[in-house]
Design an enzyme around this catalytic site. Structure first.
Site, PDB file in Angstrom:
ATOM      1  N   HIS A 117       0.855  -1.194   0.000  1.00  0.00           N
ATOM      2  CA  HIS A 117       0.000   0.000   0.000  1.00  0.00           C
ATOM      3  C   HIS A 117       0.888   1.240   0.000  1.00  0.00           C
ATOM      4  O   HIS A 117       1.824   1.346   0.794  1.00  0.00           O
ATOM      5  CB  HIS A 117      -0.903   0.035   1.237  1.00  0.00           C
ATOM      6  CG  HIS A 117      -1.779   1.255   1.258  1.00  0.00           C
ATOM      7  ND1 HIS A 117      -2.992   1.298   0.613  1.00  0.00           N
ATOM      8  CD2 HIS A 117      -1.588   2.481   1.792  1.00  0.00           C
ATOM      9  CE1 HIS A 117      -3.521   2.504   0.751  1.00  0.00           C
ATOM     10  NE2 HIS A 117      -2.687   3.239   1.473  1.00  0.00           N
ATOM     11  N   ASP A 196     -14.755   2.893   7.425  1.00  0.00           N
ATOM     12  CA  ASP A 196     -13.747   3.770   6.809  1.00  0.00           C
ATOM     13  C   ASP A 196     -14.307   4.484   5.589  1.00  0.00           C
ATOM     14  O   ASP A 196     -13.983   5.644   5.338  1.00  0.00           O
ATOM     15  CB  ASP A 196     -12.499   2.981   6.417  1.00  0.00           C
ATOM     16  CG  ASP A 196     -11.480   3.919   5.775  1.00  0.00           C
ATOM     17  OD1 ASP A 196     -11.035   4.839   6.477  1.00  0.00           O
ATOM     18  OD2 ASP A 196     -11.194   3.771   4.581  1.00  0.00           O
ATOM     19  N   ARG A 203     -13.858  12.940   6.296  1.00  0.00           N
ATOM     20  CA  ARG A 203     -12.579  13.614   6.571  1.00  0.00           C
ATOM     21  C   ARG A 203     -12.137  14.431   5.368  1.00  0.00           C
ATOM     22  O   ARG A 203     -11.551  15.506   5.512  1.00  0.00           O
ATOM     23  CB  ARG A 203     -11.507  12.568   6.909  1.00  0.00           C
ATOM     24  CG  ARG A 203     -11.692  11.962   8.290  1.00  0.00           C
ATOM     25  CD  ARG A 203     -10.832  10.720   8.436  1.00  0.00           C
ATOM     26  NE  ARG A 203      -9.441  10.997   8.165  1.00  0.00           N
ATOM     27  CZ  ARG A 203      -8.609  10.137   7.589  1.00  0.00           C
ATOM     28  NH1 ARG A 203      -9.014   8.937   7.231  1.00  0.00           N
ATOM     29  NH2 ARG A 203      -7.355  10.474   7.384  1.00  0.00           N
ATOM     30  N   SER A 218      -7.350   4.159   9.010  1.00  0.00           N
ATOM     31  CA  SER A 218      -8.073   4.064   7.748  1.00  0.00           C
ATOM     32  C   SER A 218      -7.388   3.050   6.821  1.00  0.00           C
ATOM     33  O   SER A 218      -8.014   2.118   6.299  1.00  0.00           O
ATOM     34  CB  SER A 218      -8.105   5.462   7.104  1.00  0.00           C
ATOM     35  OG  SER A 218      -8.430   5.398   5.747  1.00  0.00           O
ATOM     36  N   LYS A 222      -8.540  -1.366   6.245  1.00  0.00           N
ATOM     37  CA  LYS A 222      -8.855  -1.965   4.937  1.00  0.00           C
ATOM     38  C   LYS A 222      -7.887  -3.095   4.605  1.00  0.00           C
ATOM     39  O   LYS A 222      -8.271  -4.139   4.093  1.00  0.00           O
ATOM     40  CB  LYS A 222      -8.787  -0.889   3.840  1.00  0.00           C
ATOM     41  CG  LYS A 222      -9.961   0.071   3.895  1.00  0.00           C
ATOM     42  CD  LYS A 222      -9.832   1.189   2.890  1.00  0.00           C
ATOM     43  CE  LYS A 222      -8.772   2.188   3.257  1.00  0.00           C
ATOM     44  NZ  LYS A 222      -8.913   3.532   2.766  1.00  0.00           N
TER      45      LYS A 222
HETATM   46  N1  URA Z   1      -5.461   6.683   2.261  1.00  0.00           N
HETATM   47  C1  URA Z   1      -6.424   6.083   2.992  1.00  0.00           C
HETATM   48  O1  URA Z   1      -6.925   5.025   2.647  1.00  0.00           O
HETATM   49  N2  URA Z   1      -6.807   6.686   4.134  1.00  0.00           N
HETATM   50  C2  URA Z   1      -6.287   7.854   4.563  1.00  0.00           C
HETATM   51  O2  URA Z   1      -6.682   8.327   5.605  1.00  0.00           O
HETATM   52  C3  URA Z   1      -5.291   8.466   3.787  1.00  0.00           C
HETATM   53  C4  URA Z   1      -4.893   7.852   2.631  1.00  0.00           C
END
Ligand code: URA
Length: 463
Positions: A117, A196, A203, A218, A222
């Site tokens: 990621h 999320d 957000r 966040s 995931k």
């Molecule tokens: N990417 C995400 O999935 N969440 C965040 O808060 C920032 C970047």
């Protein structure tokens, strides 16, 4: 009527304080139906108090179900933005976000699973090369991805520049493709960490993205929910990153590594440069073309180097290092077969030509000298304004819009030499993009001191 003055919750003795504002670890201010009071919970965090496990679990669950209003959740995220979360609060917050949906079980895939990621960057097309490359090395890569919002591009938007390719897979299709091809790039299903999905959208419009506990929970909710056995995080620092300061990037990396390990996912992070765009292209089809060049054994040096570093780290974390070196497989074009299989399995035509922009505008070097700076954020904003990204999540993106950077920091340039090539299909978008690029680069008579150029890989955390 009471004449008592409100107690300051920051100084009150929790044994005697008003139960609506007291430390929830000593006083459990539940309402009679077993729920907490949202205003109490927000106030506790607003005033710097520590939330109990029960409060956090209830808050996340109630918000996901729609029992807490968006304005209350945005007050809570702003309180967290300023007050932070203690490590045990963050652990519970993340666990509650994971528990808001399903957690995939990928054990039937039959090979070690490992994902990557990136915290987001300009020109970051690494996933398109890395996913088939690591699959070619023997792992299965469930690359569950998102769309771009703001100045950083999204992997799904890039992939959708390929004719016919589809981002949506069922869980069964995901597992079958991991078993057959070893590589999947697809949208995270609606069932993964739905808390999320709601919180991130909130957000994004309440200026509460740039918070380490909120970013960490966040991303990790995931990634843990997707079921991968191991994870490598590419945490960006520099002007194009969410958190430009490398120290804040390091702290984010440590926080995410700890969350992954606590949930049984082997996790490590590389802290990597996002001072200038990665590679040459920023924009959807332009980036796919650059990824194809890399899969064919060419492409820009920084893209190849970072992809190989991440691939080695992923194989190490998956426990299958020691086979052929990813650098050799990439140079030999071995990952290209996996790429073609991945695209075809998801309805795409790997042989179809990529779309091209009808209009181009070239910016040239104003003087002889050396390019000493090319600002990633400015290039990202320009590509976004040309149509490569979206302002609201429901907006369409242009597959052809973007920017090609024809010189890199450190390169010698001559007056009149092309520096930036803007690609667009809507002329009305050009002035905004040109405005974003004003001051985006610097040309000096002397070459830059190599020590002032941001190292591509600054640090490794965890593992
Ligand atoms: N990417 C995400 O999935 N969440 C965040 O808060 C920032 C970047």
């Amino acid at each position: 009527m009471s004449t008592a003055r409100p107690t300051d919750p920051r100084t009150a003795d929790p044994r005697t304080a008003d139960p609506r504002t007291a430390d929830p670890r000593t006083t459990d201010p539940r309402t009679t139906d077993g729920a907490f009071d949202a205003v109490d919970v927000i106030r506790t965090k607003r005033d710097g108090g520590q939330l109990s496990d029960g409060q956090i679990r209830w808050f996340i669950d109630a918000y996901t179900r729609g029992a807490i209003a968006d304005e209350q959740a945005s007050a809570m995220t702003m309180a967290i933005f300023w007050r932070g979360l203690e490590p045990d609060e963050l652990a519970t917050w993340t666990a509650a976000m994971i528990a808001s949906g399903e957690r995939l079980d990928l054990r039937s895939v039959g090979r070690p699973t490992v994902d990557k990621h990136s915290t987001g960057g300009v020109g970051d097309k690494v996933s398109l090369v890395l996913c088939p490359l690591v699959a070619a090395c023997g792992a299965a890569v469930p690359q569950l991805s998102g769309r771009g919002l703001g100045h950083t591009g999204g992997t799904l938007d890039k992939m959708e520049a390929i004719a016919g390719w589809r981002a949506q897979l069922t869980n069964e299709q995901l597992v079958a493709q991991l078993r057959d091809v070893g590589a999947v790039i697809c949208a995270a299903g609606a069932g993964l960490a739905p808390a999320d999905r709601k919180l991130y959208a909130l957000r994004d419009v309440t200026a509460t993205v740039e918070s380490i506990p909120l970013i960490a929970s966040s991303i990790m909710s995931k990634k843990i929910a997707e079921g991968t056995g191991a994870l490598v995080l590419d945490v960006k620092y520099g002007s194009g990153a969410f958190l430009p300061d490398p120290e804040r990037g390091r702290e984010l990396a440590r926080t995410m590594v700890a969350l992954g390990e606590a949930h049984g996912v082997r996790t490590s992070a590389l802290l990597t440069a996002m001072e200038s765009p990665l590679g040459i292209a920023a924009g959807n089809a332009l980036e796919v073309q650059e990824a194809l060049d890399c899969l064919a054994g060419g492409g820009p040096d920084d893209l190849r180097t970072l992809t190989v570093e991440l691939a080695r780290e992923m194989l190490r974390m998956a426990g299958i290092a020691g086979g052929p070196d990813p650098a050799d497989l990439l140079a030999g074009g071995a990952a290209m077969d996996r790429w073609r299989a991945l695209v075809a399995a998801q309805g795409g035509d790997p042989t179809a030509p990529l779309p091209l922009a009808v209009e181009r505008e070239v910016l040239t070097a104003p003087a002889d000298g050396f390019l000493t700076r090319l600002d990633a954020r400015a290039v990202g904003v320009a590509a976004w304004r040309l149509g490569a990204g979206r302002a609201r999540k429901e907006d369409p993106v242009s597959p052809v819009a973007g920017v090609r950077c024809l010189a890199r920091p450190g390169d010698a340039v001559r007056a009149g030499q092309p520096l930036l090539e803007l690609h667009l299909d809507d002329a009305a978008r050009l002035p905004g993009a040109l405005a974003a690029l004003a001051g985006a680069y610097a040309i000096s008579p002397a070459p830059p001191d190599p020590d002032t150029l941001a190292p591509l890989v600054l640090d490794r955390i965890g593992g």
